[in-house]
Design a protein around this motif. Structure first.
Motif, PDB file in Angstrom:
ATOM      1  N   UNK A  89      -4.556  -1.489 -10.092  1.00  0.00           N
ATOM      2  CA  UNK A  89      -4.398  -2.186  -8.811  1.00  0.00           C
ATOM      3  C   UNK A  89      -5.464  -1.688  -7.845  1.00  0.00           C
ATOM      4  N   UNK A  90      -6.274  -2.595  -7.323  1.00  0.00           N
ATOM      5  CA  UNK A  90      -7.352  -2.218  -6.401  1.00  0.00           C
ATOM      6  C   UNK A  90      -6.803  -1.922  -5.010  1.00  0.00           C
ATOM      7  N   UNK A  91      -7.203  -0.787  -4.470  1.00  0.00           N
ATOM      8  CA  UNK A  91      -6.825  -0.402  -3.110  1.00  0.00           C
ATOM      9  C   UNK A  91      -7.853  -0.895  -2.097  1.00  0.00           C
ATOM     10  N   UNK A  92      -9.085  -1.056  -2.534  1.00  0.00           N
ATOM     11  CA  UNK A  92     -10.171  -1.597  -1.711  1.00  0.00           C
ATOM     12  C   UNK A  92     -11.298  -1.984  -2.659  1.00  0.00           C
ATOM     13  N   UNK A  93     -12.519  -2.102  -2.159  1.00  0.00           N
ATOM     14  CA  UNK A  93     -13.615  -2.541  -3.028  1.00  0.00           C
ATOM     15  C   UNK A  93     -14.220  -1.415  -3.862  1.00  0.00           C
TER      16      UNK A  93
ATOM     17  N   UNK B 242       0.836  -1.201   0.000  1.00  0.00           N
ATOM     18  CA  UNK B 242       0.000   0.000   0.000  1.00  0.00           C
ATOM     19  C   UNK B 242       0.873   1.254   0.000  1.00  0.00           C
ATOM     20  N   UNK B 243       1.863   1.289   0.866  1.00  0.00           N
ATOM     21  CA  UNK B 243       2.743   2.459   0.954  1.00  0.00           C
ATOM     22  C   UNK B 243       3.489   2.699  -0.358  1.00  0.00           C
TER      23      UNK B 243
ATOM     24  N   UNK C 163       5.621  -3.083 -11.135  1.00  0.00           N
ATOM     25  CA  UNK C 163       6.445  -2.526 -10.051  1.00  0.00           C
ATOM     26  C   UNK C 163       5.847  -2.851  -8.689  1.00  0.00           C
ATOM     27  N   UNK C 164       4.552  -2.735  -8.557  1.00  0.00           N
ATOM     28  CA  UNK C 164       3.905  -3.030  -7.273  1.00  0.00           C
ATOM     29  C   UNK C 164       4.057  -4.504  -6.905  1.00  0.00           C
ATOM     30  N   UNK C 165       3.778  -5.379  -7.851  1.00  0.00           N
ATOM     31  CA  UNK C 165       3.878  -6.811  -7.567  1.00  0.00           C
ATOM     32  C   UNK C 165       5.322  -7.230  -7.284  1.00  0.00           C
TER      33      UNK C 165
ATOM     34  N   UNK D  91       2.464   1.765  -3.357  1.00  0.00           N
ATOM     35  CA  UNK D  91       1.464   2.216  -4.329  1.00  0.00           C
ATOM     36  C   UNK D  91       1.196   3.711  -4.174  1.00  0.00           C
ATOM     37  N   UNK D  92       0.957   4.150  -2.956  1.00  0.00           N
ATOM     38  CA  UNK D  92       0.658   5.560  -2.709  1.00  0.00           C
ATOM     39  C   UNK D  92       1.861   6.451  -3.049  1.00  0.00           C
ATOM     40  N   UNK D  93       3.054   5.928  -2.863  1.00  0.00           N
ATOM     41  CA  UNK D  93       4.253   6.722  -3.187  1.00  0.00           C
ATOM     42  C   UNK D  93       4.378   6.992  -4.687  1.00  0.00           C
ATOM     43  N   UNK D  94       3.670   6.249  -5.504  1.00  0.00           N
ATOM     44  CA  UNK D  94       3.732   6.423  -6.961  1.00  0.00           C
ATOM     45  C   UNK D  94       2.748   7.473  -7.477  1.00  0.00           C
ATOM     46  N   UNK D  95       1.868   7.994  -6.611  1.00  0.00           N
ATOM     47  CA  UNK D  95       0.897   8.995  -7.052  1.00  0.00           C
ATOM     48  C   UNK D  95       1.580  10.162  -7.749  1.00  0.00           C
ATOM     49  N   UNK D  96       0.968  10.605  -8.826  1.00  0.00           N
ATOM     50  CA  UNK D  96       1.421  11.741  -9.642  1.00  0.00           C
ATOM     51  C   UNK D  96       2.660  11.465 -10.487  1.00  0.00           C
ATOM     52  N   UNK D  97       3.191  10.249 -10.452  1.00  0.00           N
ATOM     53  CA  UNK D  97       4.274   9.885 -11.359  1.00  0.00           C
ATOM     54  C   UNK D  97       3.716   9.990 -12.786  1.00  0.00           C
ATOM     55  N   UNK D  98       4.455  10.535 -13.738  1.00  0.00           N
ATOM     56  CA  UNK D  98       3.921  10.676 -15.095  1.00  0.00           C
ATOM     57  C   UNK D  98       3.596   9.329 -15.741  1.00  0.00           C
ATOM     58  N   UNK D  99       2.521   9.319 -16.523  1.00  0.00           N
ATOM     59  CA  UNK D  99       2.219   8.182 -17.385  1.00  0.00           C
ATOM     60  C   UNK D  99       3.140   8.301 -18.593  1.00  0.00           C
TER      61      UNK D  99
END
Length: 132
Positions: free
Chosen positions: A87-91, A8-9, A37-39, A11-19
């Motif tokens: 990638x699902x963070x929750x439901x 989770x941490x 990268x997450x897996x 995943x959140x650290x990747x926010x706003x990384x360019x596509x």
């Protein structure tokens, strides 16, 4: 530390990384690059496989779920032509690298297209194929 918390941490650290189409590093990622990268960060991704959204669907097929939860992968497109993975963070929410396409090849273009890693509702897109 719990691998779910680590994942989770990360995943959140990747926010706003360019596509960036074909990207899979700190310069930018595309949808499958982010998921890989997450897996890989928690040792869950086998090496030597097809790293496209469709390839990930093939890789993980047979383990489908109906209700998403943390760690599920959401696939979009069509059953015979998967074009996006997240990638699902929750439901209800997922993290994805989105907003770009095959012509999004650098951070400048990504910024103009507002293409980046972002959090979105799972069902915001109408072309959801399913979860694994």
């Amino acid at each position: 530390m719990d691998s779910r918390k680590i994942l989770y941490d990360i995943a959140i650290s990747k926010l706003n990384l360019p596509y960036i189409w074909g990207g899979d590093d700190f310069n930018g990622v595309d949808c499958s690059g982010l998921v890989i990268e997450l897996l890989q960060s928690v040792g869950l991704f086998p090496q030597g496989k097809d790293y496209t959204a469709a390839g990930l669907l093939y890789l993980f097929s047979g383990h489908g779920v109906v209700t998403p939860s943390f760690g599920c992968l959401a696939f979009y497109g069509a059953a015979n032509a998967v074009t996006h993975v997240a990638f699902c963070l929750n439901d209800e929410l997922l993290i994805e690298a989105g907003g770009g396409g095959s012509k999004t090849v650098n951070a400048e273009i990504a910024a103009k297209q507002n293409a980046m890693v972002r959090i979105r509702p799972i069902r915001a897109r109408k072309d959801l194929v399913g979860f694994v």
